[in-house]
Scaffold this motif. Sequence first.
Motif, short mmCIF file in Angstrom:
data_model
loop_
_atom_site.label_atom_id
_atom_site.label_comp_id
_atom_site.label_asym_id
_atom_site.label_seq_id
_atom_site.Cartn_x
_atom_site.Cartn_y
_atom_site.Cartn_z
N ARG A 27 0.81 -1.18 -0.11
CA ARG A 27 -0.02 0.07 0.03
C ARG A 27 1.02 1.38 0.11
O ARG A 27 0.54 2.15 -0.58
CB ARG A 27 -0.93 0.16 1.24
N VAL A 28 2.05 1.04 0.77
CA VAL A 28 2.64 2.55 0.82
C VAL A 28 3.44 2.64 -0.25
O VAL A 28 3.69 3.74 -1.07
CB VAL A 28 3.84 2.20 2.13
N ASN A 29 3.80 1.51 -1.11
CA ASN A 29 4.55 1.49 -2.31
C ASN A 29 3.62 2.01 -3.50
O ASN A 29 4.12 2.94 -4.22
CB ASN A 29 5.00 0.30 -2.87
N HIS A 30 2.32 1.76 -3.40
CA HIS A 30 1.38 2.41 -4.19
C HIS A 30 1.10 4.11 -3.91
O HIS A 30 1.12 4.94 -4.85
CB HIS A 30 -0.04 1.80 -3.99
N ILE A 31 1.34 4.50 -2.78
CA ILE A 31 1.26 5.78 -2.29
C ILE A 31 2.37 6.38 -3.07
O ILE A 31 2.26 7.59 -3.52
CB ILE A 31 1.13 6.06 -0.91
N LYS A 32 3.50 5.95 -2.87
CA LYS A 32 4.64 6.39 -3.25
C LYS A 32 5.01 6.68 -4.75
O LYS A 32 5.09 7.71 -5.23
CB LYS A 32 6.13 5.67 -2.68
N LYS A 33 4.51 5.68 -5.49
CA LYS A 33 4.47 5.67 -6.96
C LYS A 33 3.30 6.80 -7.42
O LYS A 33 3.87 7.54 -8.41
CB LYS A 33 4.02 4.23 -7.32
N ALA A 34 2.25 6.87 -6.79
CA ALA A 34 1.20 7.75 -7.30
C ALA A 34 1.77 9.24 -7.14
O ALA A 34 1.70 10.00 -7.88
CB ALA A 34 0.04 7.69 -6.88
N SER A 35 2.40 9.26 -5.79
CA SER A 35 2.96 10.78 -5.47
C SER A 35 4.09 11.11 -6.51
O SER A 35 4.17 12.33 -6.96
CB SER A 35 3.62 10.69 -4.09
N GLU A 36 4.87 10.28 -6.73
CA GLU A 36 6.12 10.55 -7.81
C GLU A 36 5.33 10.83 -9.17
O GLU A 36 5.97 11.35 -9.83
CB GLU A 36 7.03 9.43 -7.92
N HIS A 37 4.37 10.11 -9.38
CA HIS A 37 3.87 10.31 -10.86
C HIS A 37 3.19 11.95 -11.08
O HIS A 37 3.34 12.67 -11.45
CB HIS A 37 2.47 9.55 -11.22
N LEU A 38 2.52 12.21 -9.63
CA LEU A 38 1.90 13.62 -9.52
C LEU A 38 3.08 14.54 -9.61
O LEU A 38 2.97 15.61 -10.03
CB LEU A 38 1.28 13.53 -8.14
N ARG A 39 4.14 14.20 -8.98
CA ARG A 39 5.25 15.19 -8.91
C ARG A 39 5.67 15.24 -10.47
O ARG A 39 6.17 16.53 -10.76
CB ARG A 39 6.51 14.78 -8.07
N GLY A 40 5.73 14.33 -11.26
CA GLY A 40 6.33 14.43 -12.44
C GLY A 40 5.25 15.13 -13.37
O GLY A 40 5.49 16.08 -14.24
N MET A 41 3.87 15.01 -13.10
CA MET A 41 3.03 15.98 -13.73
C MET A 41 3.18 17.34 -13.58
O MET A 41 3.14 18.24 -14.43
CB MET A 41 1.56 15.42 -13.34
#
Length: 608
Positions: free
Chosen positions: A273-287
């Motif tokens: 679950r934490v990994n999903h949060i981290k991955k989604a957050s990194e995607h948002l930062r990239g956007m």
Amino acid sequence: MGYNNVPMQPPDLVQKTQQNNSQVDSNQPAAAYLEIGFESLKFVYVSVPRALILVTLLSTLLVALLWQQVPTDVLLGWWICITIISAVRIKLTRQFFQQKLSQRSLRYWQASLCFWSTLSALIWGLSVWLFSPFAGDEFLPVIMIMLASVCGATATLSVLPRLFLAYSCATLLPLVTWLFLTEPVQGTALGVIVLFYFLFVNTVSRLTRNALQRSIELSNELVVAKEQAEKANRAKSVFLSSMNHELRTPLTAILGFSELLQRADLNSHNLERVNHIKKASEHLRGMIDDILDISRVEAGSFELNYDSVSIAGLITDVGEMLAPLARDHRVEIQVDISWSKPIFGYLDEKKLKQIMLNLTSNAIKYNQPGGKVTLTGSLEPSDRLKLAITDTGTGIDADNLELIFQPFERLDSARSDIIGAGIGLSLCRQLATAMGGTIGVTSIAGEGSTFWVELPLGSTELTKSNNNRETLVDSPVEVTDIDLTIIYIEDNLITQQLLSEILAPFPNLKLIMAADGETGYQAALEHVPDLVLLDLDLPVLSGREVLTRLRENPTTAKIKVVIVSASAMSTDIDELKALGSDGYITKPFDNQRLIELLSNSTRLKTLS
């Protein structure tokens, strides 16, 4: 625009233009607009010197032609009058451009121009009555010269129809009267021709005036449109800056605490679950980064930093950086750099690598399990570099090849589970264009696609090895201890807590928190730390003011100051560097990179 050094008031035409163009910024100076009366008068006065040269030439020619027929005193008297009037008009023209023009003085200069021009025309018109008793059969050249003077005046005075009407009447009506009275047949015919000429030149005058007025209206509309565009661009910049800060600040906490949780003792389910949060957050930062990059490119506010770049090294870096992503998607990534000799270019490495990373990551994500992605490079004619990324994915229909480069356009996004906003390819195209290159794609549906970018290679003399080149992929450094005194000036309590937990494993590190600029500055005076981490948007005293005070005070002038802010605008970074900052860390920051930075204060540099 308008007069040189002439403060103009907003005229009726400006009000009309403003009414026809919604919402004009009333704070803009009125001198930015044009007004038909001012511009017409200015045009005439600018043309006066050339017109008077023509008058002098024509009057001298007339004197030369009639020298043998007309008495000298009559001829020279007429010529002297013309010359005196021309001298007065030259003097008035000089005064016109030396004076500050207003609506009240405009009437004076119009009257002055009208009086002296009409007087000059009247003397020309009376010449036919003065010289005809002596000219005899040689009078036809006199008529031609008078018509030429009116023709010359058309080019000068036609933008003021009333003035031109007075001028042409004073010149031609005495001639027409003389023709009708002296020659019943031939004179009448010539008189009719002259009258038609009179009507023609006055019609031209009105058409010229209308054309000038329409031109001024279009120019005013352009000024209004430009002001509106600049105002919209300023609003966009303010919005982007504000949203950039508002999005990055909470994202700092999400990413930071996610990294801390990844290192905690979690069961596999919670870790996922934490990994999903981290991955989604990194995607948002990239956007967020992509949106800012697009806005910078559109505004022309980004800089290209050219340097010697090893093409093989760049392609290898991209392959290594995306190898983990390729493994996650079960895609093989290959780098084909089997060239006969090394290729170097004079390019912006960061921008080119950004393009390659975007194209290659897309080739991986939109591939199929067991597929392959190949990165290649080649030299094209005229010293141009072509980099290509070939995949074995599902391909793209020919009708959609151009559509995919449009902002926020994602094909089959409703049926795809791949996260994205559809701005990456648009950014790649704009970056490539900014570097003087092109980008494109060829694809066969069901077989795969090849995305390519072609750029000018730059100087061909850059053939030496670039072994000392730093890559953007640093091997993680294990930091066991940090022996520093740090003051962190940050008003966001969550971000304060995040930094405290990141640095908790280092017992020799002394961390002092301050929630506003004034408190932080006083703490720096009291403790004289090794490093100050400084936010910009602070209560009481802003980050810029704190930085300025630290640099001005001898006690704190040599303390290293690193800005930690959600603002990622290049103008902010340049401004703060000029104020004396030693580095810049953009939120959300990477925990490991921050620790590595703090472990060696000599490595302070701009991070983004």
